[in-house]
Design an enzyme around this catalytic site. Structure first.
Site, PDB file in Angstrom:
ATOM      1  N   ASP A 230     -16.045  17.564  66.802  1.00  0.00           N
ATOM      2  CA  ASP A 230     -17.218  18.274  67.041  1.00  0.00           C
ATOM      3  C   ASP A 230     -17.406  18.604  68.611  1.00  0.00           C
ATOM      4  O   ASP A 230     -17.066  17.793  69.341  1.00  0.00           O
ATOM      5  CB  ASP A 230     -18.411  17.813  66.516  1.00  0.00           C
ATOM      6  CG  ASP A 230     -19.614  18.802  66.276  1.00  0.00           C
ATOM      7  OD1 ASP A 230     -19.863  19.115  64.867  1.00  0.00           O
ATOM      8  OD2 ASP A 230     -20.188  19.238  66.878  1.00  0.00           O
ATOM      9  N   TYR A 349     -21.863  37.955  64.559  1.00  0.00           N
ATOM     10  CA  TYR A 349     -21.636  36.977  63.126  1.00  0.00           C
ATOM     11  C   TYR A 349     -20.870  37.771  62.077  1.00  0.00           C
ATOM     12  O   TYR A 349     -19.936  37.021  61.818  1.00  0.00           O
ATOM     13  CB  TYR A 349     -22.913  36.406  62.736  1.00  0.00           C
ATOM     14  CG  TYR A 349     -22.976  35.438  61.805  1.00  0.00           C
ATOM     15  CD1 TYR A 349     -22.780  33.804  62.213  1.00  0.00           C
ATOM     16  CD2 TYR A 349     -22.652  35.494  60.519  1.00  0.00           C
ATOM     17  CE1 TYR A 349     -22.453  32.765  61.425  1.00  0.00           C
ATOM     18  CE2 TYR A 349     -22.414  34.429  59.567  1.00  0.00           C
ATOM     19  CZ  TYR A 349     -22.431  33.087  60.155  1.00  0.00           C
ATOM     20  OH  TYR A 349     -22.171  31.908  59.106  1.00  0.00           O
ATOM     21  N   LYS A 353     -17.039  36.942  61.040  1.00  0.00           N
ATOM     22  CA  LYS A 353     -16.708  36.435  59.804  1.00  0.00           C
ATOM     23  C   LYS A 353     -15.671  37.289  59.079  1.00  0.00           C
ATOM     24  O   LYS A 353     -14.994  36.881  58.187  1.00  0.00           O
ATOM     25  CB  LYS A 353     -17.826  36.003  59.010  1.00  0.00           C
ATOM     26  CG  LYS A 353     -18.857  34.873  59.567  1.00  0.00           C
ATOM     27  CD  LYS A 353     -17.801  33.653  59.677  1.00  0.00           C
ATOM     28  CE  LYS A 353     -19.072  32.508  60.023  1.00  0.00           C
ATOM     29  NZ  LYS A 353     -18.205  31.289  60.247  1.00  0.00           N
TER      30      LYS A 353
HETATM   31  N1  LIG Z   1     -25.334  27.475  56.843  1.00  0.00           N
HETATM   32  C1  LIG Z   1     -25.221  28.578  56.435  1.00  0.00           C
HETATM   33  O1  LIG Z   1     -26.327  29.220  55.588  1.00  0.00           O
HETATM   34  C2  LIG Z   1     -23.829  29.033  56.477  1.00  0.00           C
HETATM   35  C3  LIG Z   1     -23.467  30.009  55.502  1.00  0.00           C
HETATM   36  C4  LIG Z   1     -22.113  30.469  55.703  1.00  0.00           C
HETATM   37  C5  LIG Z   1     -20.932  30.010  56.614  1.00  0.00           C
HETATM   38  N2  LIG Z   1     -21.732  29.172  57.391  1.00  0.00           N
HETATM   39  C6  LIG Z   1     -20.534  28.685  58.367  1.00  0.00           C
HETATM   40  O2  LIG Z   1     -20.252  27.530  58.126  1.00  0.00           O
HETATM   41  C7  LIG Z   1     -19.862  26.635  59.294  1.00  0.00           C
HETATM   42  C8  LIG Z   1     -20.556  25.414  59.345  1.00  0.00           C
HETATM   43  O3  LIG Z   1     -21.920  25.828  59.652  1.00  0.00           O
HETATM   44  P1  LIG Z   1     -23.174  24.741  59.113  1.00  0.00           P
HETATM   45  O4  LIG Z   1     -24.125  25.636  58.546  1.00  0.00           O
HETATM   46  O5  LIG Z   1     -22.751  23.335  58.472  1.00  0.00           O
HETATM   47  O6  LIG Z   1     -24.105  24.661  60.651  1.00  0.00           O
HETATM   48  P2  LIG Z   1     -24.427  23.222  61.440  1.00  0.00           P
HETATM   49  O7  LIG Z   1     -25.143  24.001  62.531  1.00  0.00           O
HETATM   50  O8  LIG Z   1     -24.986  22.325  60.516  1.00  0.00           O
HETATM   51  O9  LIG Z   1     -22.972  22.758  61.906  1.00  0.00           O
HETATM   52  C9  LIG Z   1     -22.171  23.381  62.747  1.00  0.00           C
HETATM   53  C10 LIG Z   1     -21.400  22.321  63.822  1.00  0.00           C
HETATM   54  O10 LIG Z   1     -20.366  22.923  64.403  1.00  0.00           O
HETATM   55  C11 LIG Z   1     -20.601  22.548  65.969  1.00  0.00           C
HETATM   56  N3  LIG Z   1     -20.045  23.258  66.782  1.00  0.00           N
HETATM   57  C12 LIG Z   1     -20.920  24.417  67.281  1.00  0.00           C
HETATM   58  N4  LIG Z   1     -20.270  25.105  68.117  1.00  0.00           N
HETATM   59  C13 LIG Z   1     -18.917  24.564  68.384  1.00  0.00           C
HETATM   60  C14 LIG Z   1     -17.749  24.621  69.076  1.00  0.00           C
HETATM   61  N5  LIG Z   1     -17.971  25.537  69.971  1.00  0.00           N
HETATM   62  N6  LIG Z   1     -16.969  23.597  69.057  1.00  0.00           N
HETATM   63  C15 LIG Z   1     -17.017  22.706  67.971  1.00  0.00           C
HETATM   64  N7  LIG Z   1     -17.975  22.362  67.353  1.00  0.00           N
HETATM   65  C16 LIG Z   1     -19.091  23.308  67.610  1.00  0.00           C
HETATM   66  C17 LIG Z   1     -22.093  21.919  65.903  1.00  0.00           C
HETATM   67  O11 LIG Z   1     -22.145  21.036  66.879  1.00  0.00           O
HETATM   68  C18 LIG Z   1     -22.416  21.544  64.485  1.00  0.00           C
HETATM   69  O12 LIG Z   1     -22.026  20.281  64.616  1.00  0.00           O
HETATM   70  C19 LIG Z   1     -20.316  27.897  60.362  1.00  0.00           C
HETATM   71  O13 LIG Z   1     -18.931  28.386  60.533  1.00  0.00           O
HETATM   72  C20 LIG Z   1     -20.999  28.617  59.726  1.00  0.00           C
HETATM   73  O14 LIG Z   1     -20.986  30.074  60.212  1.00  0.00           O
HETATM   74  C21 LIG Z   1     -22.840  28.690  57.181  1.00  0.00           C
END
Ligand SMILES: NC(=O)c1ccc[n+]([C@@H]2O[C@H](COP(=O)([O-])OP(=O)(O)OC[C@H]3O[C@@H](n4cnc5c(N)ncnc54)[C@H](O)[C@@H]3O)[C@@H](O)[C@H]2O)c1
Length: 439
Positions: A230, A349, A353
């Site tokens: 991370d 975004y 995606k």
């Molecule tokens: N939460 C949702 O509703 C949702 C829906 C669809 C897709 N996603 C995708 O799921 C993935 C995870 O998201 P989440 O919901 O668990 O979010 P989250 O914010 O809980 O976790 C994201 C993690 O990524 C880390 N991060 C951010 N930028 C970074 C970088 N440049 N390098 C390394 N680490 C980095 C952050 O520190 C964090 O720990 C993302 O790709 C997000 O787009 C999330």
């Protein structure tokens, strides 16, 4: 010999990556990192920088003296220490003819200090006499037994330690950790774990929170050795602590996935820590700027494309060769429902995606016949910090199941896609969305 190392360090500052050694991370949570520490054969500096940073975060008094016989490595380390605000004492020393002084140290650290047998004896006895009464020798040294267990370490037995030598030099001391043979090291804990991913090494990005965290925990619970990566090292370390407390095996790694050299470092670190790479979850992501296209800043657009799309390419680019060398593997990329359909005000975004969806399909075609399966997962809105800006009740209405998803529910699908149970699944888009995209 020092010329050999000078030449290696002239080509790269970070021969073994920038993250600390796995064993040092483990032990640093178990013993006090205070007082004066001597680090020998530590020219690269990643371990001493890690300990110094940990001590600083804990407000512990700490000072360090570092010995190495590569002048070039010490020059690099001096610059790194200065950047990080540490004042280390650096000495260019050849351990085969050093006179150990009367100086006493609270800790002496020697990671992967493999020398000929005479030097081994001199180093170990020198360390013994230099420790304070309650001092610690922190050593990760491969023994001759590793040939039998076929773990990492030098292949030349002259450079491997005889466990009896270590036991005789430290015969009156308390041995806190003493493993002979990596295979047995986790046997007891592992017997409590599921075996789905036994002997598999997994790299999870964005593993400090949300979906990445849940997936790292699940993969470790199912037997994988996990690199918890991370941009936020504190968050990654907490996840590693959770995994280890549950009897799993993991190591933290700080990576900004949008920087190709850091992504490469994460892959190298996985291979260095666990000997191979079989599974990867390219998951780190951000929501980015929320604005209609005419008002979205150029910087906001570039940032979300960098982190949510370019980083997935960097991941694939470096993971695939490592997996080919490891005998094949499986990769899951986190896309989104918004990698399949559009929505207003987060065009960067949505574009990123959709890019991940296309990139995954192409990658799966290119490597389908080389033993690497590559799929994308498409979550609906999941309860994680990422959706913080939105009104939850509004989001719930978008999902026919009448609630948001949980990160563990996405993790289950990712684990399936990474497992051999999905052996004929590649190039697929798996939605985990409570029927959002069926409408
Ligand atoms: N939460 C949702 O509703 C949702 C829906 C669809 C897709 N996603 C995708 O799921 C993935 C995870 O998201 P989440 O919901 O668990 O979010 P989250 O914010 O809980 O976790 C994201 C993690 O990524 C880390 N991060 C951010 N930028 C970074 C970088 N440049 N390098 C390394 N680490 C980095 C952050 O520190 C964090 O720990 C993302 O790709 C997000 O787009 C999330």
């Amino acid at each position: 010999m020092s010329q050999h190392w000078d030449s290696l360090y002239s080509q790269t500052q970070d021969l073994y990556g920038i993250s600390p050694n796995h064993f040092i991370q483990q032990i640093a949570d178990q013993i006090p990192i205070v007082g004066k520490t001597l680090a020998i054969a530590e020219g690269e500096g990643r371990n001493i920088l890690y300990l110094a940073d940990k001590a600083r975060r804990q407000n512990d008094s700490f000072s360090a003296e570092i010995w190495d016989y590569s002048k070039v490595a010490l020059q690099h380390l001096s610059a790194k220490a200065q950047d990080a605000g540490f004042d280390f004492t650096l000495r260019n020393i050849d351990l085969s003819d050093v006179e150990w002084s009367k100086e006493r140290y609270q800790n002496v650290m020697c990671v992967y200090g493999h020398f000929d047998e005479n030097t081994q004896f001199k180093v170990l006895t020198g360390i013994r006499q230099s420790l304070t009464d309650n001092g610690w020798f922190i050593g990760e040294l491969y023994s001759k037994e590793q040939i039998h267990y076929r773990t990492g370490g030098p292949k030349d037995t002259n450079y491997l330690y005889d466990p009896m030598l270590i036991l005789s030099v430290f015969k009156n001391d308390h041995l806190h950790h003493f493993y002979v043979g990596e295979q047995e090291r986790y046997e007891e804990e592992r017997s409590k774990m599921s075996t789905r991913f036994n002997n598999k090494v997994a790299l999870v990005t964005g593993a400090g929170s949300g979906i990445g965290r849940s997936t790292a925990l699940l993969l470790a619970k199912q037997g994988a050795k996990v690199v918890v990566s991370d941009i936020n090292l504190d968050a990654a370390e907490k996840v590693v602590a959770e995994i280890m407390a549950a009897g799993g095996h993991a190591v933290a790694n700080k990576t900004d996935t949008s920087r190709p050299e850091e992504m490469k470092q994460a892959v190298d670190f996985a291979v260095e820590s666990f000997g191979a790479l079989h599974l990867a979850f390219n998951n780190a992501g951000i929501l980015g700027e929320v604005n209609p296209i005419a008002e979205l800043s150029i910087e906001g657009w570039r940032r979300v494309i960098d982190i949510n799309l370019n980083a997935v390419f960097y991941g694939l680019h470096y993971q695939i060769p490592a997996m080919l060398k490891s005998g094949g593997g499986a990769i899951v990329n986190t896309a989104s429902i918004l990698g399949l359909v559009g929505t207003k005000n987060i065009s960067g975004y949505v574009a990123a995606k959709h890019g991940v969806t296309g990139l995954t399909k192409t990658a799966s075609l290119e490597y389908a016949d080389q033993g690497i399966r590559i799929n994308s997962v498409h979550p609906g809105y999941i309860q994680t910090p990422l959706i913080g800006e939105f009104e939850e009740s509004e989001l719930v209405k978008l999902h026919p199941v009448g609630r948001l998803g949980k990160p563990e529910e996405v993790a289950q699908v990712v684990a399936f896609l990474l497992s051999d149970e999905a052996s004929f699944v590649t190039g697929s888009q798996y939605t985990v969305d409570g029927s959002y995209t069926s409408q």
